[in-house]
Design a protein around this motif. Structure first.
Motif, PDB file in Angstrom:
ATOM      1  N   ALA A   1     -59.883 -11.840  55.554  1.00  0.00           N
ATOM      2  CA  ALA A   1     -60.912 -11.792  54.512  1.00  0.00           C
ATOM      3  C   ALA A   1     -61.814 -13.023  54.570  1.00  0.00           C
TER       4      ALA A   1
ATOM      5  N   TRP B   1     -64.159  -5.797  50.172  1.00  0.00           N
ATOM      6  CA  TRP B   1     -62.985  -4.924  50.339  1.00  0.00           C
ATOM      7  C   TRP B   1     -61.791  -5.734  50.858  1.00  0.00           C
ATOM      8  N   THR B   2     -62.023  -6.516  51.894  1.00  0.00           N
ATOM      9  CA  THR B   2     -60.912  -7.292  52.451  1.00  0.00           C
ATOM     10  C   THR B   2     -60.389  -8.320  51.455  1.00  0.00           C
ATOM     11  N   ARG B   3     -61.265  -8.888  50.650  1.00  0.00           N
ATOM     12  CA  ARG B   3     -60.812  -9.854  49.633  1.00  0.00           C
ATOM     13  C   ARG B   3     -59.996  -9.152  48.560  1.00  0.00           C
ATOM     14  N   ALA B   4     -60.437  -7.982  48.143  1.00  0.00           N
ATOM     15  CA  ALA B   4     -59.721  -7.259  47.087  1.00  0.00           C
ATOM     16  C   ALA B   4     -58.359  -6.761  47.562  1.00  0.00           C
ATOM     17  N   THR B   5     -58.254  -6.399  48.833  1.00  0.00           N
ATOM     18  CA  THR B   5     -56.993  -5.864  49.340  1.00  0.00           C
ATOM     19  C   THR B   5     -56.100  -6.945  49.931  1.00  0.00           C
ATOM     20  N   GLY B   6     -56.577  -8.187  49.944  1.00  0.00           N
ATOM     21  CA  GLY B   6     -55.771  -9.278  50.455  1.00  0.00           C
ATOM     22  C   GLY B   6     -55.583  -9.270  51.951  1.00  0.00           C
ATOM     23  N   GLU B   7     -56.562  -8.765  52.696  1.00  0.00           N
ATOM     24  CA  GLU B   7     -56.464  -8.726  54.146  1.00  0.00           C
ATOM     25  C   GLU B   7     -56.407 -10.152  54.701  1.00  0.00           C
TER      26      GLU B   7
ATOM     27  N   PRO C   1     -61.973  -2.558  58.144  1.00  0.00           N
ATOM     28  CA  PRO C   1     -62.866  -3.664  57.796  1.00  0.00           C
ATOM     29  C   PRO C   1     -63.342  -4.442  59.021  1.00  0.00           C
TER      30      PRO C   1
END
Length: 584
Positions: free
Chosen positions: A259, A250-256, A435
């Motif tokens: 991540a 999730w964090t990778r997909a949302t660019g957190e 996250p």
């Protein structure tokens, strides 16, 4: 042992005052007799005055006979590293049992080998290892007493082989993983470690793929591994890994911004889980090999007396209360009490000593008869046997039911959720996003719920139990094993309890006008109503002195105190401890 008798009070040898023997607080044994004192000062003054004439009350103990050792025969316990298939062992045991049953029906014949050579058909029908078995049976049959079974009345032998169920004595623990499974787990472990190292080199893009490989390997390993009863639930470890995987994706997909850190946490967590799993699996191999060896040694056939026939069935199918016959060279397949016969026995699998078993003695499954023959009454069978109860039963094993092991599993299973909730609340209070909250809660859950926490406790119990079995020590239940581990001091009577296995009466002394022989007869008559070891010792002491137990009436045993009864003349009789004598 004491008896209530009427007579004059004794005299204190120090001051000359009258002393009640039952209430005297200080007693000494001098010149083979008891001396009773008023107090400590009187005792010390008298002993100092007659110090030169004191005869020690210690009884010299004869040196026990040397125990015969068998260094030439390797023990069956623990199991060897190279294991034969269980099916081959069972087939060999059945073949030997059929040969023994056939030889028992045949009359002893000096020319048996020559007659056997003259019958080629019998050779063709023999088992593949029939030659060696036949030779060993011929040697044992040459001694008529070695195969004689003291059965009453004589029974005819009808050998009936019954195959045991496939899971009758299967080890409770699963076998070690295959090489491919370990290689897959090691690969995931390496990937998880690399996911943390590549971040140091600045390759954050490679963290997530490596972490996902480690997470998939960890979850797949947990799913494919057979559940071990001594471990906690696998969900305690699998669910946090799965939740942490979702948070990393999730964090990778949302660019957190965090991540890469969460991906690294996922990889390290998965690597730790795989390392713990591999370590526990390898640590258990010794225990599993020992338990497999026990299962093989006890997976034998038993000759059961049923009516006028002797049926040969698997040990797992024998029921308590049945009677079995064990010949020379055979392995005892059940726990029981010897009803008749006498034999030299290797008392447990792998023992380096031999003992004599005769009528009334207990014998456990796994013992092997070196010579002689026995008839047994079965007390325990199947997984209730002494050697299998805490080793092979999946519900009674020591690493499953021991109080400390159960507490460790409960703490892991119930404490994991609490730790995750507290960590998640702390992350929320710190202002972290969803996250980060999930990652923090999963990290706390994995730290508290690692499979190794409960597994190490159970493994310590299992290893201790197998070491106890190797020395011939068995326990009735896991709680008894736990209590034995906390025992610091054991107090025993060295003359009887240690050397003979039972207490022994050293001396009788009559107080007053009662003769010693009369006292012994009365005490023995009263103790016939008790099954306490002291009662048996008194009866043996009476027999050794040629005194027959006197007939008594209304005998009643008082637990932990003694026995009360009425003599033939109607007099009150009390045999027991000082507390019972004073009470009566």
């Amino acid at each position: 042992m004491g008896a209530s008798v009427e007579g004059p009070e004794t005299i204190c040898p120090a001051c000359g005052k009258s002393v009640d023997p039952l209430r005297a607080g200080h007693v000494a044994i001098l010149e083979g007799g008891f001396r009773y004192y008023c107090d400590r000062e009187c005792k010390a003054r008298h002993l100092q005055a007659v110090a030169a004439s004191i005869v020690s009350d210690d009884v010299a103990t004869a040196e026990p006979p040397r125990v015969a050792e068998k260094p030439t025969e390797p023990p069956h316990f623990p199991a060897p590293s190279v294991e034969r298939p269980a099916d081959a062992d069972r087939d060999a045991d059945r073949a030997r049992a059929r040969d023994r049953a056939r030889d028992a029906d045949a009359e002893p014949d000096r020319d048996r080998d020559r007659d056997r050579d003259a019958e080629p058909d019998r050779d063709r029908d023999a088992e593949p290892d029939g030659d060696s078995d036949s030779d060993s049976d011929s040697d044992s049959d040459s001694d008529p007493d070695s195969r004689a079974v003291p059965a009453e009345p004589p029974v005819s032998t009808a050998a009936v082989s019954v195959a045991p169920p496939s899971s009758a004595l299967a080890p409770a623990s699963s076998r070690a993983r295959s090489g491919s499974g370990e290689a897959f787990a090691i690969g995931g472990l390496v990937a998880g470690a690399l996911s943390a190292l590549v971040g140091v080199a600045g390759a954050d893009e490679a963290r997530l793929p490596l972490a996902l490989i480690a997470a998939v390997a960890a979850i797949a390993h947990l799913a494919m591994r057979p559940r071990e009863p001594a471990d906690g639930s696998k969900l305690v470890t699998a669910l946090p890994i799965a939740a942490l995987t979702l948070a990393a994706v999730w964090t990778r997909a949302t660019g957190e911004p965090r991540a890469a850190a969460i991906a690294g946490l996922l990889g390290v967590s998965a690597a730790c889980v795989l390392f713990t799993e591999l370590w526990v699996s390898r640590a258990r191999r010794g225990v599993e090999a020992t338990r497999a060896g026990i299962a093989r040694d006890l997976d034998v056939t038993v000759r059961v007396m049923r009516g006028d026939a002797v049926e040969e069935i698997a040990a797992a199918l024998v029921k308590p209360g049945e009677r079995v016959v064990v010949d020379s060279g055979a392995v005892v397949g059940v726990d029981g009490i010897v009803l008749g016969g006498e034999a030299q026995v290797v008392p447990w699998p792998g023992a380096a000593i031999e003992v004599t078993k005769r009528e009334g003695d207990a014998i456990v499954a796994g013992a092997r008869l070196v010579s002689g023959a026995l008839r047994l009454n079965v007390t325990w069978s199947g997984n209730e046997r002494a050697w299998t109860r805490l080793a092979l039963s999946s519900t009674l094993r020591v690493d499953v039911t021991a109080p400390i092991a159960k507490l460790a599993r409960a703490a892991v299973e119930r404490g994991t959720g609490l730790a995750a909730a507290l960590a998640g609340v702390a992350a929320y209070a710190n202002g972290d996003g969803p996250p980060e909250i999930v990652a923090t809660a999963c990290a706390a859950a994995l730290a508290c719920g690692a499979v190794g926490v409960a597994a190490m406790v159970g493994l310590a119990h299992a290893e201790g139990h197998t070491q106890a079995l190797a020395h011939g020590i068995v326990f009735k239940d896991a709680a008894g094993f736990d209590r034995a581990g906390r025992t610091d001091v054991a107090v025993v009577c060295s003359r009887g309890t240690v050397l003979m296995g039972e207490p022994e009466i050293v001396a009788f002394e009559a107080l007053g006008a009662v003769e010693t022989g009369r006292l012994v007869s009365l005490a023995a008559g009263a103790e016939t109503a008790s099954t306490h070891p002291f009662a048996s010792a008194i009866l043996r002491g009476a027999r050794s002195r040629g005194e027959a137990p006197e007939n008594v009436r209304n005998a009643a045993a008082h637990a932990g105190l003694g026995v009360t009864a009425l003599t033939a003349e109607g007099e009150r009789l009390v045999v027991g401890s000082r507390a019972l004598l004073l009470q009566e």
